[in-house]
Design an enzyme around this catalytic site. Structure first.
Site, PDB file in Angstrom:
ATOM      1  N   TYR A   1      26.828  25.077  93.969  1.00 14.98           N
ATOM      2  CA  TYR A   1      27.142  24.515  92.763  1.00 14.98           C
ATOM      3  C   TYR A   1      27.565  23.078  92.886  1.00 14.98           C
ATOM      4  O   TYR A   1      28.974  22.764  93.205  1.00 14.98           O
ATOM      5  CB  TYR A   1      27.864  25.160  91.699  1.00 14.98           C
ATOM      6  CG  TYR A   1      27.923  24.193  90.565  1.00 14.98           C
ATOM      7  CD1 TYR A   1      26.653  24.026  89.881  1.00 14.98           C
ATOM      8  CD2 TYR A   1      29.016  23.904  89.818  1.00 14.98           C
ATOM      9  CE1 TYR A   1      26.892  22.984  88.664  1.00 14.98           C
ATOM     10  CE2 TYR A   1      29.143  23.050  88.753  1.00 14.98           C
ATOM     11  CZ  TYR A   1      28.136  22.634  88.062  1.00 14.98           C
ATOM     12  OH  TYR A   1      28.018  21.773  87.017  1.00 14.98           O
TER      13      TYR A   1
ATOM     14  N   GLY B   1      -4.957  14.771  47.180  1.00 13.17           N
ATOM     15  CA  GLY B   1      -6.091  14.892  47.758  1.00 13.17           C
ATOM     16  C   GLY B   1      -6.454  13.789  48.874  1.00 13.17           C
ATOM     17  O   GLY B   1      -5.756  12.587  48.944  1.00 13.17           O
TER      18      GLY B   1
ATOM     19  N   ARG C   1      -0.243  25.945  54.662  1.00 12.65           N
ATOM     20  CA  ARG C   1      -0.790  27.046  55.655  1.00 12.65           C
ATOM     21  C   ARG C   1       0.049  27.191  56.848  1.00 12.65           C
ATOM     22  O   ARG C   1      -0.140  27.990  57.429  1.00 12.65           O
ATOM     23  CB  ARG C   1      -2.312  26.773  55.861  1.00 12.65           C
ATOM     24  CG  ARG C   1      -3.078  26.941  54.408  1.00 12.65           C
ATOM     25  CD  ARG C   1      -4.726  26.347  54.646  1.00 12.65           C
ATOM     26  NE  ARG C   1      -4.590  24.887  54.348  1.00 12.65           N
ATOM     27  CZ  ARG C   1      -5.881  24.293  54.264  1.00 12.65           C
ATOM     28  NH1 ARG C   1      -6.991  24.924  54.437  1.00 12.65           N
ATOM     29  NH2 ARG C   1      -5.710  22.960  54.264  1.00 12.65           N
TER      30      ARG C   1
HETATM   31  C1  UD1 Z   1     -10.655  18.487  55.133  1.00 16.72           C
HETATM   32  C2  UD1 Z   1     -12.198  18.027  54.787  1.00 16.72           C
HETATM   33  C3  UD1 Z   1     -13.066  18.808  55.096  1.00 16.72           C
HETATM   34  C4  UD1 Z   1     -13.030  18.962  56.598  1.00 16.72           C
HETATM   35  C5  UD1 Z   1     -11.772  18.957  57.399  1.00 16.72           C
HETATM   36  C6  UD1 Z   1     -11.837  18.666  58.809  1.00 16.72           C
HETATM   37  C7  UD1 Z   1     -11.566  17.075  52.443  1.00 16.72           C
HETATM   38  C8  UD1 Z   1     -11.504  17.425  51.094  1.00 16.72           C
HETATM   39  N1  UD1 Z   1     -11.814  17.926  53.168  1.00 16.72           N
HETATM   40  O1  UD1 Z   1     -10.300  19.726  54.678  1.00 16.72           O
HETATM   41  O2  UD1 Z   1     -14.478  18.405  54.756  1.00 16.72           O
HETATM   42  O3  UD1 Z   1     -14.318  19.750  57.043  1.00 16.72           O
HETATM   43  O4  UD1 Z   1     -10.754  18.370  56.700  1.00 16.72           O
HETATM   44  O5  UD1 Z   1     -10.648  18.960  59.439  1.00 16.72           O
HETATM   45  O6  UD1 Z   1     -11.045  15.995  52.813  1.00 16.72           O
HETATM   46  N2  UD1 Z   1      -3.793  14.615  53.389  1.00 16.72           N
HETATM   47  C9  UD1 Z   1      -3.044  13.846  52.657  1.00 16.72           C
HETATM   48  N3  UD1 Z   1      -2.679  13.725  51.528  1.00 16.72           N
HETATM   49  C10 UD1 Z   1      -3.267  14.784  50.656  1.00 16.72           C
HETATM   50  C11 UD1 Z   1      -4.251  15.750  51.106  1.00 16.72           C
HETATM   51  C12 UD1 Z   1      -4.460  15.702  52.599  1.00 16.72           C
HETATM   52  O7  UD1 Z   1      -2.806  12.767  53.626  1.00 16.72           O
HETATM   53  O8  UD1 Z   1      -3.161  14.616  49.286  1.00 16.72           O
HETATM   54  C13 UD1 Z   1      -3.851  14.755  54.635  1.00 16.72           C
HETATM   55  C14 UD1 Z   1      -3.550  15.982  55.452  1.00 16.72           C
HETATM   56  O9  UD1 Z   1      -1.991  15.753  55.849  1.00 16.72           O
HETATM   57  C15 UD1 Z   1      -4.373  16.032  56.545  1.00 16.72           C
HETATM   58  C16 UD1 Z   1      -5.563  15.579  56.195  1.00 16.72           C
HETATM   59  O10 UD1 Z   1      -5.317  14.720  54.916  1.00 16.72           O
HETATM   60  O11 UD1 Z   1      -4.062  15.677  57.913  1.00 16.72           O
HETATM   61  C17 UD1 Z   1      -6.748  16.717  55.774  1.00 16.72           C
HETATM   62  O12 UD1 Z   1      -6.260  17.594  54.743  1.00 16.72           O
HETATM   63  P1  UD1 Z   1      -6.402  19.156  54.813  1.00 16.72           P
HETATM   64  O13 UD1 Z   1      -5.615  19.574  53.677  1.00 16.72           O
HETATM   65  O14 UD1 Z   1      -5.973  19.620  56.053  1.00 16.72           O
HETATM   66  O15 UD1 Z   1      -7.733  19.286  54.607  1.00 16.72           O
HETATM   67  P2  UD1 Z   1      -8.988  20.254  54.989  1.00 16.72           P
HETATM   68  O16 UD1 Z   1      -8.871  21.495  54.105  1.00 16.72           O
HETATM   69  O17 UD1 Z   1      -8.683  20.751  56.515  1.00 16.72           O
HETATM   70 CA    CA Z   2      -7.100  20.266  57.998  1.00 16.95          CA
END
Ligand code: UD1
Ligand code: CA
Length: 481
Positions: free
Chosen positions: A380, A91, A16
């Site tokens: 300068y 995830g 995003r």
């Molecule tokens: C996540 C939470 C949500 C919470 C929000 C708070 C989950 C499923 N959802 O959503 O409940 O309200 O954060 O900010 O956890 N990442 C990995 N590997 C992956 C996926 C993500 O390392 O496979 C890391 C991303 O780099 C990021 C963090 O995990 O730093 C959160 O992932 P993101 O996709 O931003 O989750 P949100 O949709 O924001």
């Molecule tokens: Ca996030």
């Protein structure tokens, strides 16, 4: 709970953000997003909430889970952290499991795993310590941080039963309209019982979205009647940065926080709305910042300075009682009581000793200017070493770049020298102590100490008496104040 490990998730694709730069490296108040999270994690032990924990907790360096654009993150943080790899981004639950080996390799083996997301840069160490303290006090299996957000937010919703017990966290994509109206949301900070965490993550099935969500563990623990605790934090601290709109929101909050810290510490900021200070900047008390001032990088400013309006200072060290008006400084050192501007420019390597006065439209680069020297208007100085109490007349130029050889040469000017207005100094050249050049001289040969030279090219006209009364000695020089 005697020890805990911290796992910071930083492997996600950050789709995003629509960027070729890892999301975690986008700057916020001059530091990558991830650096803010790491700083909060690293400073947990110095918080009040942590001190109240009865058990003695030891934490290793944070374990950062890398995946998407891992090399960029590694390059930025080096051995500040330990690392784990999540090869495929399946995830947040899958990402935490990728850290299992790194956590289990720690000695002593931690009882608790604190998980944070690398994209929540506003989370503070105090609240992280409160989550740890609550987890310990409640002997919980999971403790997580919540906040109150409006119903249009994209955070996971915290679903509680009629007794107020947490049942699950539901992500927006899967939430029913009724669940979407819940304003208690998941901030993305958790403490887990380590042994339970690995067992449960290994058994966790892919969800309907085809991923392994860390948040799905809440329902698992709930079904097992395990203790789930929550800590309520402020929305600001929970702000997650998924896109550039949220990045700008976080930037505003962080900047306001930084300004307030400085104001509470004794810095006057006349117009907070137009003053920008990066998170690594240090300013001593009684300094005044005037409007439209931007201070960035690792900059240190002393006390009783007056800076601005319209000034930018980057990566510089400023002493006490300096006055800087409408000027730009980069990688510059100003000792105490330097006055500058309006409209001066100090480029990397400029070092102005105590009491130097730099007039308007001057530029100094990679040069040392000694104590009490004056660098007047329109000058300068590049690659120059200037002694103490030197007068650099208006329009003086060091012609330091040789266009033919593409080389840069140094100019050395001894203490007490007087460089007449509009002098062009062609290096390599040395002007001796207390020497003088006449106005509009072109200096291409060394000038011995205590001599007067002028002309085009400048040649020594006579030896000067060692008295310091300039007016009596050389009325023809046309000194300009
Ligand atoms: C996540 C939470 C949500 C919470 C929000 C708070 C989950 C499923 N959802 O959503 O409940 O309200 O954060 O900010 O956890 N990442 C990995 N590997 C992956 C996926 C993500 O390392 O496979 C890391 C991303 O780099 C990021 C963090 O995990 O730093 C959160 O992932 P993101 O996709 O931003 O989750 P949100 O949709 O924001
Ligand atoms: Ca996030």
């Amino acid at each position: 709970m005697n020890t805990y490990a911290t796992v910071v998730l930083a492997a996600g694709k950050g789709t995003r953000m629509r960027s070729t730069l890892s999301k975690l490296l986008h700057p916020l108040a001059g530091q990558p997003l991830l650096a803010h999270v790491l700083k909060s994690v690293e400073t947990i032990p110095s918080t009040a909430a942590f001190a109240s924990l009865r058990a003695s907790l030891t934490a290793s360096r944070p374990i950062v889970v890398l995946g998407h654009k891992a090399e960029q993150v590694l390059e930025a943080f080096g051995d500040r952290c330990l690392y784990a790899r999540q090869e495929e981004q399946l995830g947040t639950g899958h990402a935490v499991l990728a850290a299992q080996d790194a956590v289990d390799a720690l000695d002593p083996l931690p009882e608790t795993v604190l998980v944070c997301y690398g994209d929540t840069p506003l989370v503070r160490s105090e609240i992280l310590a409160q989550v740890l303290a609550e987890h310990s006090a409640r002997q919980a299996t999971i403790t997580f941080l919540t906040a109150t957000a409006d119903t249009s937010s994209d955070y996971g919703r915290v679903v509680r039963d009629s007794h107020g017990q947490v049942r699950e966290i539901v992500e927006v994509k899967r939430a029913t309209p009724e669940q979407l109206s819940i304003t208690e949301v998941n901030s993305g900070v958790y403490c887990f019982d380590r042994a339970w965490l690995w067992k449960s993550l290994t058994a966790l099935p892919r969800n309907a979205a085809g991923e392994y969500y860390l948040t799905d563990l809440i329902a698992v623990a709930g079904a097992q009647e395990r203790a789930i605790a929550t800590v309520q934090g402020s929305f600001d601290e929970s702000l997650g940065v998924n896109n550039r709109v949220q990045l700008a929101e976080a930037e505003q909050i962080m900047r306001r926080r930084i300004l307030e810290q400085h104001m509470y510490a004794g810095v006057t900021i006349i117009d907070p709305a137009t003053t920008y200070i990066d998170s690594d900047v240090q300013i001593a008390s009684d300094t005044v910042l005037l409007p439209n001032t931007i201070i960035t990088g690792k900059t240190t400013i002393g006390s009783w300075c007056r800076i601005g309006p319209g000034t930018t200072i980057d990566q510089s060290t400023i002493g006490d009682r300096c006055v800087i008006r409408n000027s730009a400084l980069e990688e510059t050192v100003l000792e105490d009581e330097v006055s500058m501007g309006p409209f001066s420019h100090c480029r990397p390597g400029a070092h102005l000793a105590r009491g130097v006065r730099m007039g308007n439209f001057g530029e100094i680069k990679n040069s040392y200017v000694g104590e009490g020297s004056d660098v007047h208007h329109f000058s300068y100085l590049g690659d120059a070493t200037v002694g103490d109490h030197v007068n650099i007349g208006a329009g003086t130029i060091t012609s330091n770049y040789n266009g033919l050889t593409k080389q840069k040469y140094r100019t050395t000017i001894g203490s007490g020298a007087f460089i007449g207005c509009d002098s062009v100094l062609i290096p390599p050249v040395t002007i001796g102590d207390h020497a003088m050049t006449g106005a509009s001289s072109l200096v291409n040969k060394d000038i011995p100490a205590h001599t007067l030279a002028y002309g085009v090219p400048a040649r020594v006209a006579r030896t000067l008496p060692t008295a310091t009364d300039e007016d009596a000695v050389a009325p023809e020089l046309g000194k300009q104040e």
